[in-house]
Design a protein around this motif. Structure first.
Motif, PDB file in Angstrom:
ATOM      1  N   UNK A 188       9.545  11.348  -0.520  1.00 29.06           N
ATOM      2  CA  UNK A 188       9.050  12.700  -0.230  1.00 29.06           C
ATOM      3  C   UNK A 188       9.761  13.727  -1.099  1.00 29.06           C
ATOM      4  N   UNK A 189       9.076  14.864  -1.288  1.00 32.45           N
ATOM      5  CA  UNK A 189       9.599  15.942  -2.115  1.00 32.45           C
ATOM      6  C   UNK A 189       9.553  17.255  -1.346  1.00 32.45           C
ATOM      7  N   UNK A 190      10.486  18.141  -1.685  1.00 29.60           N
ATOM      8  CA  UNK A 190      10.484  19.481  -1.109  1.00 29.60           C
ATOM      9  C   UNK A 190       9.696  20.457  -1.972  1.00 29.60           C
ATOM     10  N   UNK A 230       0.846  -1.187   0.000  1.00 33.06           N
ATOM     11  CA  UNK A 230       0.000   0.000   0.000  1.00 33.06           C
ATOM     12  C   UNK A 230       0.885   1.241   0.000  1.00 33.06           C
ATOM     13  N   UNK A 231       0.497   2.232  -0.807  1.00 35.88           N
ATOM     14  CA  UNK A 231       1.149   3.542  -0.839  1.00 35.88           C
ATOM     15  C   UNK A 231       0.179   4.552  -0.257  1.00 35.88           C
ATOM     16  N   UNK A 232       0.610   5.244   0.799  1.00 27.74           N
ATOM     17  CA  UNK A 232      -0.290   6.179   1.480  1.00 27.74           C
ATOM     18  C   UNK A 232       0.475   7.399   1.975  1.00 27.74           C
ATOM     19  N   UNK A 248       4.488  13.523   0.571  1.00 27.83           N
ATOM     20  CA  UNK A 248       5.217  12.423   1.211  1.00 27.83           C
ATOM     21  C   UNK A 248       4.342  11.175   1.149  1.00 27.83           C
ATOM     22  N   UNK A 249       4.927  10.079   0.697  1.00 26.10           N
ATOM     23  CA  UNK A 249       4.204   8.811   0.584  1.00 26.10           C
ATOM     24  C   UNK A 249       5.055   7.704   1.187  1.00 26.10           C
TER      25      UNK A 249
END
Length: 357
Positions: free
Chosen positions: A319-321, A240-242, A252-253
């Motif tokens: 995650x990304x900024x 699962x991706x959450x 953010x996943x």
């Protein structure tokens, strides 16, 4: 998959992971290289109970070279790189500018009675995902993602056997906004001689939960997220991706296997096969958010080598900024100074945008 181990000109180890069993790897490294640097220093911070690596030789590492001078591309007759072969699938090799290594120099004395110094024992490796300089991880086919995952499993198991290694951390940085110094699609692996601060914090929380409920904290959180559903981005039979309910980053996943396992080597064949399609789907959603390549960090959270393995639950934190098409999230005073994050995007909204991307 065929695994071939060889040595570079300065004695560093290089390993080919080929998807065909009939590939022969006998290309020598014809460069003249100086010996690898000795291990860095680790300095103990008594105020935070943490170790800091001091690796001054890393100032000389390669920084954003042009494509025709990329050290991760295959070698050519007129230009030799870190990979002697003229083509490859997945390659792992010892970093030429490591923060940690097995090459121990003389141990210096402590700088104060409170600041212990010890050698930066461990190992740092580079993982090249493809020989295509202009590709990205999101461009890989699922079977190549499986090869990468098998290589990470191989290296996690091998590095865990090295003297003094306590934790193995696999990760990828993408985008100059994140701080990458080489454009070629690649990741890294750090074998730490201590359990990292973030992992210690997570394990302490997991231990308290286990003592109180008898359950695995991450597994219970994952079950709650799957039941709630509003922060789930995508899922399949095994993963699962959450978006975490208390996500720190704008986007953010977590990608987690449904079965609690301590590390990548513990994944079954079915779980490894199922990871690639889901991860590639999430990466495409990241790029689709603002119709541009998304800078990100993809960090594998694995159990320590020797302690608290039963408390851990393997997962990949992506995650990304980037918080908007024209805005990046910079760590402000509360975040850099106090470690208190302030999120610009509600996790539920982030999950909705990713589902729609």
């Amino acid at each position: 998959m065929r695994r071939t181990v060889t040595k570079l000109a300065d004695g560093r180890e290089l390993i080919y992971f080929d998807e065909r069993d009939d590939v022969v790897r006998d290309e020598p490294d014809r460069r003249e290289l100086p010996p690898p640097p000795p291990a860095s220093q680790l300095r103990y911070d008594p105020l935070l109970d943490e170790w800091v690596a001091v690796a001054v030789h890393r100032q000389a590492r390669t920084f954003l070279p042009p494509a025709d001078q990329c050290p991760l591309c295959p070698s050519r007759d007129d230009r030799r790189s870190e990979i002697p072969a003229s083509g490859y699938d997945v390659v792992v090799f010892e970093n030429r500018f490591p923060a940690l290594s097995q090459r121990i120099a003389d141990e210096p004395p402590g700088v104060t009675p409170f600041t212990e110094i010890r050698p930066g024992l461990g190992r740092c490796e580079v993982v090249c995902f493809t020989d295509d300089h202009h590709a990205a991880f999101v461009d890989l086919p699922p079977d190549r993602v499986r090869t990468v995952l098998d290589a990470l499993a191989d290296r996690t198991a091998a590095l865990a056997e090295l003297p003094g290694v306590e934790q193995v951390f696999c990760f990828e940085n993408r985008g100059v906004e994140i701080g990458v110094t080489l454009h070629h699609p690649h990741g890294q692996i750090y074998a730490f001689p201590f359990v990292t601060p973030r992992t210690r914090t997570m394990l302490a929380a997991a231990r308290r939960h286990a003592e109180r409920t008898g359950g695995n904290l991450y597994a219970d959180v994952l079950a709650a997220e799957r039941a709630a559903g509003d922060r789930v981005v995508a899922e399949n039979e095994h993963w699962t991706a959450y978006v975490p309910a208390a996500a720190r980053w704008p986007f953010e996943v977590h990608l987690a296997p449904h079965r609690p396992v301590p590390d990548i080597p513990a994944l079954t064949d079915a779980e490894r096969d199922a990871f690639g399609p889901l991860y590639l789907d999430v990466l495409r959603r990241f790029d689709g958010l603002f119709d541009m390549p998304m800078p990100y960090i993809a960090a594998w959270h694995q159990a320590p080598v020797r302690v608290d393995r039963e408390l851990a639950h393997l997962h990949l934190q992506l995650f990304s900024i980037r918080r908007a098409a024209d805005k990046l999230k910079y760590l402000a005073g509360t975040e850099s100074g106090m470690g208190v994050f302030i999120s610009d995007v509600a996790p539920e909204r982030a999950a909705q945008l990713l589902r729609e991307a």
